[in-house]
Design a protein around this motif. Structure first.
Motif, mmCIF file in Angstrom:
data_model
loop_
_atom_site.group_PDB
_atom_site.id
_atom_site.type_symbol
_atom_site.label_atom_id
_atom_site.label_comp_id
_atom_site.label_asym_id
_atom_site.label_seq_id
_atom_site.Cartn_x
_atom_site.Cartn_y
_atom_site.Cartn_z
ATOM 1 N N SER A 37 0.820 -1.213 0.000
ATOM 2 C CA SER A 37 0.000 0.000 0.000
ATOM 3 C C SER A 37 0.857 1.268 0.000
ATOM 4 O O SER A 37 0.397 2.327 -0.434
ATOM 5 C CB SER A 37 -0.939 0.009 1.211
ATOM 6 N N ALA A 38 2.100 1.164 0.460
ATOM 7 C CA ALA A 38 2.975 2.328 0.545
ATOM 8 C C ALA A 38 3.606 2.686 -0.800
ATOM 9 O O ALA A 38 4.106 3.806 -0.968
ATOM 10 C CB ALA A 38 4.079 2.085 1.573
ATOM 11 N N VAL A 39 3.579 1.753 -1.757
ATOM 12 C CA VAL A 39 4.321 1.993 -3.001
ATOM 13 C C VAL A 39 3.526 1.790 -4.281
ATOM 14 O O VAL A 39 3.896 2.338 -5.322
ATOM 15 C CB VAL A 39 5.579 1.100 -3.057
ATOM 16 N N ILE A 40 2.449 1.014 -4.238
ATOM 17 C CA ILE A 40 1.840 0.578 -5.489
ATOM 18 C C ILE A 40 1.277 1.736 -6.313
ATOM 19 O O ILE A 40 1.437 1.781 -7.534
ATOM 20 C CB ILE A 40 0.767 -0.509 -5.226
ATOM 21 N N MET A 41 0.621 2.701 -5.679
ATOM 22 C CA MET A 41 0.074 3.827 -6.444
ATOM 23 C C MET A 41 1.187 4.692 -7.013
ATOM 24 O O MET A 41 1.079 5.198 -8.139
ATOM 25 C CB MET A 41 -0.875 4.652 -5.576
ATOM 26 N N SER A 42 2.271 4.865 -6.264
ATOM 27 C CA SER A 42 3.416 5.631 -6.779
ATOM 28 C C SER A 42 4.027 4.927 -7.987
ATOM 29 O O SER A 42 4.441 5.575 -8.958
ATOM 30 C CB SER A 42 4.476 5.799 -5.690
ATOM 31 N N MET A 43 4.090 3.600 -7.926
ATOM 32 C CA MET A 43 4.619 2.845 -9.057
ATOM 33 C C MET A 43 3.760 3.030 -10.301
ATOM 34 O O MET A 43 4.271 3.233 -11.408
ATOM 35 C CB MET A 43 4.709 1.359 -8.695
ATOM 36 N N ILE A 44 2.434 2.979 -10.118
ATOM 37 C CA ILE A 44 1.530 3.165 -11.256
ATOM 38 C C ILE A 44 1.658 4.582 -11.820
ATOM 39 O O ILE A 44 1.731 4.779 -13.039
ATOM 40 C CB ILE A 44 0.079 2.867 -10.833
ATOM 41 N N ASP A 45 1.690 5.580 -10.930
ATOM 42 C CA ASP A 45 1.839 6.977 -11.375
ATOM 43 C C ASP A 45 3.136 7.162 -12.151
ATOM 44 O O ASP A 45 3.153 7.826 -13.202
ATOM 45 C CB ASP A 45 1.818 7.922 -10.169
ATOM 46 N N ASN A 46 4.233 6.615 -11.640
ATOM 47 C CA ASN A 46 5.525 6.754 -12.313
ATOM 48 C C ASN A 46 5.549 6.039 -13.660
ATOM 49 O O ASN A 46 6.172 6.503 -14.617
ATOM 50 C CB ASN A 46 6.651 6.231 -11.417
ATOM 51 N N LEU A 47 4.873 4.885 -13.721
ATOM 52 C CA LEU A 47 4.795 4.156 -14.987
ATOM 53 C C LEU A 47 4.089 4.996 -16.047
ATOM 54 O O LEU A 47 4.543 5.082 -17.199
ATOM 55 C CB LEU A 47 4.051 2.833 -14.775
ATOM 56 N N PHE A 48 2.988 5.636 -15.658
ATOM 57 C CA PHE A 48 2.273 6.497 -16.596
ATOM 58 C C PHE A 48 3.128 7.699 -16.994
ATOM 59 O O PHE A 48 3.168 8.087 -18.172
ATOM 60 C CB PHE A 48 0.949 6.965 -15.992
ATOM 61 N N LYS A 49 3.827 8.300 -16.039
ATOM 62 C CA LYS A 49 4.663 9.461 -16.350
ATOM 63 C C LYS A 49 5.770 9.106 -17.334
ATOM 64 O O LYS A 49 6.042 9.839 -18.288
ATOM 65 C CB LYS A 49 5.277 10.020 -15.060
ATOM 66 N N MET A 50 6.422 7.981 -17.109
ATOM 67 C CA MET A 50 7.551 7.591 -17.958
ATOM 68 C C MET A 50 7.120 7.182 -19.365
ATOM 69 O O MET A 50 7.865 7.347 -20.322
ATOM 70 C CB MET A 50 8.334 6.463 -17.291
ATOM 71 N N THR A 51 5.900 6.648 -19.478
ATOM 72 C CA THR A 51 5.418 6.228 -20.797
ATOM 73 C C THR A 51 4.576 7.303 -21.476
ATOM 74 O O THR A 51 4.172 7.142 -22.632
ATOM 75 C CB THR A 51 4.568 4.949 -20.669
ATOM 76 N N LYS A 52 4.336 8.419 -20.731
ATOM 77 C CA LYS A 52 3.522 9.515 -21.245
ATOM 78 C C LYS A 52 2.119 9.047 -21.639
ATOM 79 O O LYS A 52 1.531 9.482 -22.632
ATOM 80 C CB LYS A 52 4.213 10.210 -22.430
ATOM 81 N N THR A 54 -1.878 7.760 -19.795
ATOM 82 C CA THR A 54 -2.725 7.956 -18.621
ATOM 83 C C THR A 54 -3.701 6.787 -18.512
ATOM 84 O O THR A 54 -3.805 5.956 -19.429
ATOM 85 C CB THR A 54 -3.538 9.264 -18.710
ATOM 86 N N ILE A 55 -4.436 6.749 -17.434
ATOM 87 C CA ILE A 55 -5.432 5.705 -17.242
ATOM 88 C C ILE A 55 -6.480 5.759 -18.345
ATOM 89 O O ILE A 55 -7.088 4.739 -18.700
ATOM 90 C CB ILE A 55 -6.103 5.833 -15.847
ATOM 91 N N ASN A 56 -6.684 6.929 -18.935
ATOM 92 C CA ASN A 56 -7.670 7.063 -20.008
ATOM 93 C C ASN A 56 -7.257 6.306 -21.266
ATOM 94 O O ASN A 56 -8.096 5.969 -22.101
ATOM 95 C CB ASN A 56 -7.878 8.538 -20.348
ATOM 96 N N ASP A 57 -5.959 6.053 -21.417
ATOM 97 C CA ASP A 57 -5.473 5.311 -22.589
ATOM 98 C C ASP A 57 -5.637 3.805 -22.424
ATOM 99 O O ASP A 57 -5.532 3.051 -23.393
ATOM 100 C CB ASP A 57 -3.990 5.619 -22.830
#
Length: 230
Positions: A37-52, A54-57
């Motif tokens: 719970s301490a890392v999973i959302m940050s990992m998802i956010d960073n994955l989206f940032k690095m690949t440019k 979003t969840i909408n895609d």
């Protein structure tokens, strides 16, 4: 189809974006020391940032539903469902043991997926790989030594953190030539869940539940207390 895949069933937290035409878009794997719970959302956010992206895609979310860590599985399933609520993304649950078996390439024969359940117990399932991978046993939990005794005379390859944790026992019972996937290749990768989800029928968002195989220690202790009070 673009899939966001999430795996929190073991100590490895893994998130990935997988496209059915391109393949792997991005992937992050990390050893989680405390709690997913301490890392999973940050990992998802960073994955989206690095690949440019979003969840909408994303078209679909793949989530490993277990077996494995009771807490980790609950967190992963809750996060995946939360991302699907209101976004109309489909969701697919993937069994962790299937994921591990599908991670093995270049091998023909019997595969045994093992997840460490501690105290010489494992969650496991057995597969046959020829032209394709086929599961030939139920998803089970049990004593590693009992499982190995039943595999004497066979030459399977073992994968998963259970194979790493009990490597010495495997070689003690089956011999030093027993095949064990390397530590690096025993890491469960969310991208495999993403790939598997492409051809799977979507699950019901509201009824999809974690798959534990057995009851948690807390549940077993509670049942024991209740039986004593009866």
């Amino acid at each position: 189809m673009l899939v966001l895949a999430i795996d929190t069933a073991t100590k490895i937290g893994s998130v990935a974006l997988y496209d059915d035409k391109i393949g792997v878009i991005g992937e992050l794997n990390i050893y989680v020391k405390i709690n997913h719970s301490a890392v999973i959302m940050s990992m998802i956010d960073n994955l989206f940032k690095m690949t440019k992206l979003t969840i909408n895609d994303v078209d679909r979310i793949a989530i490993t539903v277990g077996p494995g860590s009771f807490t980790g599985i609950r967190i992963g399933v809750a996060v995946a469902k939360g991302l699907c609520y209101g976004t109309e993304k489909s969701i697919v649950g993937i069994n962790e043991l299937d994921l591990l078996a599908n991670n093995i390439e270049g091998f023909q024969g019997e595969i045994v997926s093992l997840i460490d359940a501690r105290k010489e117990r494992v969650y496991y399932s057995i597969y046959e790989k020829n032209s394709e991978l086929k599961r030939v046993s139920d998803y089970k939990d049990g004593e590693i030594r009992e499982l190995l005794e039943n595999l004497k005379g066979k030459t399977p390859i073992f994968c998963g953190d259970g194979a790493i944790a009990y490597e010495s026992i495997i070689k003690e019972i089956l011999g030093e030539d027993a095949k064990i996937v390397t530590r690096a290749n025993s890491i469960p990768r969310a991208v495999i869940a993403g790939q598997l989800s492409i051809t799977r029928t979507e699950d019901n968002l509201y009824t999809l539940e974690p798959f534990y195989v057995n009851k948690s220690q807390a549940e077993r202790e509670r049942e024991e207390r209740l039986s004593k009070n009866c």
